[in-house]
Motif scaffolding. Structure first.
Motif, short mmCIF file in Angstrom:
data_model
loop_
_atom_site.label_atom_id
_atom_site.label_comp_id
_atom_site.label_asym_id
_atom_site.label_seq_id
_atom_site.Cartn_x
_atom_site.Cartn_y
_atom_site.Cartn_z
N LEU A 1 -1.82 -25.61 -21.98
CA LEU A 1 -0.84 -26.63 -21.66
C LEU A 1 0.56 -26.24 -22.11
CD1 LEU A 1 -2.92 -29.81 -22.58
CD2 LEU A 1 -2.54 -28.78 -20.33
N GLN A 2 0.70 -25.35 -23.08
CA GLN A 2 2.01 -24.97 -23.58
C GLN A 2 2.66 -23.86 -22.74
OE1 GLN A 2 1.60 -23.91 -27.71
NE2 GLN A 2 0.59 -25.83 -28.27
N GLU B 1 -1.20 -35.69 -21.92
CA GLU B 1 -1.39 -37.04 -22.44
C GLU B 1 -2.84 -37.31 -22.83
OE1 GLU B 1 0.44 -36.48 -19.61
OE2 GLU B 1 2.29 -36.64 -20.82
N GLY B 2 -3.70 -36.29 -22.71
CA GLY B 2 -5.09 -36.45 -23.09
C GLY B 2 -5.98 -37.01 -22.00
N ARG B 3 -5.46 -37.13 -20.75
CA ARG B 3 -6.27 -37.64 -19.65
C ARG B 3 -7.11 -36.53 -19.05
NH1 ARG B 3 -1.43 -40.21 -16.24
NH2 ARG B 3 -0.72 -38.10 -16.76
N LEU B 4 -8.35 -36.88 -18.68
CA LEU B 4 -9.26 -35.90 -18.08
C LEU B 4 -8.77 -35.53 -16.69
CD1 LEU B 4 -12.02 -34.37 -18.28
CD2 LEU B 4 -13.04 -36.36 -17.13
N ILE B 5 -8.54 -34.24 -16.45
CA ILE B 5 -8.07 -33.80 -15.14
C ILE B 5 -9.03 -32.81 -14.48
CG2 ILE B 5 -5.65 -34.15 -15.73
CD1 ILE B 5 -5.43 -31.13 -16.20
N GLY B 6 -10.14 -32.51 -15.16
CA GLY B 6 -11.09 -31.58 -14.55
C GLY B 6 -11.91 -30.84 -15.59
N VAL B 7 -12.30 -29.60 -15.23
CA VAL B 7 -13.16 -28.77 -16.08
C VAL B 7 -12.55 -27.38 -16.18
CG1 VAL B 7 -15.45 -27.71 -16.32
CG2 VAL B 7 -15.25 -30.05 -15.44
N ILE B 8 -12.62 -26.79 -17.37
CA ILE B 8 -12.23 -25.40 -17.54
C ILE B 8 -13.47 -24.61 -17.96
CG2 ILE B 8 -11.54 -25.77 -19.94
CD1 ILE B 8 -9.44 -23.55 -19.54
#
Length: 559
Positions: A234-235, A331-338
């Motif tokens: 994310l950074q 923001e800590g929301r689930l957006i998928g899978v890594i």
């Protein structure tokens, strides 16, 4: 493209048992010299103690005319061996000097044996040379050094025999010495071939160990890089793409509908894919299935529920360790899978090769025990055959006692060869076999002398089993020969149990005539009692005698 969960290791990359890497003559010579060097320290210590015993025995048992010179020579020999042991303990001996030093030690024993033979003029003393010849056959791994000692031994014996009074027994014992020389040569050849194979296995295992450590290091490094990349995703997406594109793995992400959103990593090349080639494709389309229970799809669904899932799968003939986790935004929301998949095909093959190598070593150890058993049986047969040519009953009895001791050792190696555990044997079963053999060997009438066994199926390692077996052999043989004179009936009892605090108790007793009251078995001069006391000390145990109602020996030692 198909994928399936792997439940068993591949069997396609095992090497044959005989695939031993070539060893150069210099490497083999160094290995043999090292084996011999490592044996010299215990051998010199053992011979030093043995000749201390000989110093006392010569003074007490030999005629006065020869007792003093033989005791002095034995004492000097014992001191020499202890000095060799002290030197080896303080200063590392170069491997190339192992055989010369071993030859010097053999020469010391040879001088003692020939002097004893010359002074006593008893052909039976040739047995000392027989033991020497067999011993150097086990110790030496150089045929030239072995041949030199055999020639010196046989030549010395011929000189002494020619100087002594003529006797048919010289011919018999000369044949025994010649037979022992042949056997020593066979033992040398068998050990050399076996140790050559072991050295080949050792070198191969060293190489495989390095390869496996390299593979495991690469795996650990890849997982470490993957974890670092996940934290930094994310950074800095640019930095993540740069790092993951160079990783020896496959890294991908999906959305909550299980559409691929990215795919990176050098591992894609093994799957005939390019970076992000499958972006937009669903997992169902990629794996060509509609089943939600398909392992990779089920793992992604669990990850969408917040779990971290690890699974193993095979894609296009390559084996992968895979891990998927929930992917959240800033923001800590689930957006998928890594997910990440690491190619472990080569490391798995290396693991399989190590397993095969361990199995091969087990087979080789069994073969060694079998060959040792066969060699000891050959020695026993030679002693039995030679005993048939001896007229002197006392000498013949000594040969038979030696044969029974060899049989006790043969049974140990036979049990190890038949056992799945190469480090210990069922000593309760061994006692039964040994007792039955002794009754048959001494032609005991079971109606006159009964055998009672009360033994537990306890396992003993080979060293303790060998010592206990020889003690049982001596005590049971003595009971058979002396406890029931003039056909008197009775019974022999053998017990073997484990008591509190892992204390092993072995008892051998009879209800026969008993030992003379004035006899102290710890100070007895007979070889049998000396052997029993020495073996009890080696076990760090205590042995006691109960004369009530016959004779009962009790040996106790720690398991």
């Amino acid at each position: 493209m198909e994928s399936r969960t792997v439940t068993s290791p591949s069997e396609n990359h095992r090497e044959p048992f005989a695939a031993i890497p070539p060893i150069t003559p210099a490497e083999l010579r160094l290995a043999f010299n090292t084996f011999v060097r490592d044996s010299l320290s215990p051998v010199s210590a053992g011979l030093g103690f043995l000749y201390m015993v000989f110093t006392i025995a010569h003074a007490l048992l030999l005629p006065d005319a020869i007792a003093l010179p033989m005791s002095l020579v034995a004492a000097g020999t014992a001191i020499t061996f202890f000095m060799i042991r002290l030197f080896l303990g303080r200063s590392p001996l170069p491997a190339r000097w192992a055989h010369p030093l071993g030859a010097m030690m053999a020469a010391l024993v040879l001088v003692n044996s020939l002097l004893h033979l010359y002074l006593t003029s008893e052909p039976i003393q040739t047995t000392n040379l027989v033991l020497l010849v067999i011993g150097v056959g086990f110790l030496f791994l150089s045929l030239s050094w072995l041949g030199s000692i055999l020639i010196m031994t046989f030549g010395g014996w011929v000189v002494v025999a020619l100087m002594a009074a003529p006797s048919p027994e010289w011919t018999h014992f000369g044949f025994a010495l010649l037979s022992a020389s042949v056997l020593a040569t066979l033992i040398h050849l068998a050990r050399s071939r076996t140790l050559k194979r072991l050295e080949g296995f050792r070198q191969r295992d060293e190489r495989r160990k390095i390869e496996l450590e390299t593979a495991l290091t690469a795996k650990d490094e890849a997982l470490r890089i993957a974890e670092t990349s996940k934290r930094d995703l994310l950074q800095s997406e640019t930095r993540l793409r740069l790092m993951t594109s160079r990783m020896p793995a496959v890294l991908w992400t999906t959305d909550t509908e299980l559409h691929f959103t990215s795919s990176l990593g050098m591992g894609l090349a093994e799957l005939d894919l390019r970076a992000n080639q499958i972006a937009g494709m669903t997992l169902f389309e990629y794996f060509q299935t509609n089943s939600r229970d398909f392992p990779p799809i089920a793992a992604h669904q669990r990850a969408l529920k917040g779990e971290s899932v690890t699974y193993q799968s095979e894609w296009k003939g390559r084996l992968f360790d895979s891990k998927v986790e929930p992917l959240h935004d800033a923001e800590g929301r689930l957006i998928g899978v890594i997910g990440i998949a690491l190619d472990i095909t080569e490391s798995r093959r290396a693991e399989e090769q190590v397993k095969v190598s361990l199995k091969e070593k087990e087979l080789l150890l069994k073969e060694i025990h079998n060959r040792v058993k066969n060699n000891l049986q050959v020695i026993s047969s030679l002693l039995n055959l030679q005993a048939g040519y001896i007229q002197d009953e006392q000498a013949r009895a000594r040969f038979k006692e030696s044969r029974d001791r060899l049989k006790a050792m043969v049974l140990i190696h036979e049990k190890l060869y038949q056992s799945d555990d190469l480090t210990a044997i069922d000593f309760g079963g061994y006692i039964r076999n040994l007792a039955v053999h002794l009754f048959r060997a001494h032609q005991v009438d079971a109606r006159a002398i009964a055998l009672h066994l009360d033994v537990e199926p306890l396992n003993l390692d080979i060293d303790r089993a060998m010592s206990c077996g020889l003690i049982i052999n001596e005590l049971v043989s003595n009971a058979i020969k002396y406890a029931f004179p003039n056909g008197k009936a009775g019974e022999i009892r053998i017990g073997f149990h484990e008591e509190a605090q892992k204390q092993i108790v072995l008892t051998v007793g009879d209800n026969g005539a008993g030992l003379p009251k004035e006899l102290d078995f710890r100070q007895a001069e007979s070889l049998g009692f000396q052997l029993i006391n020495t073996l009890a000390e080696q076990l760090h145990g205590t042995i006691t005698l109960d004369r009530d109602g016959g004779t009962r020996f009790t040996l106790a030692f720690r398991h």
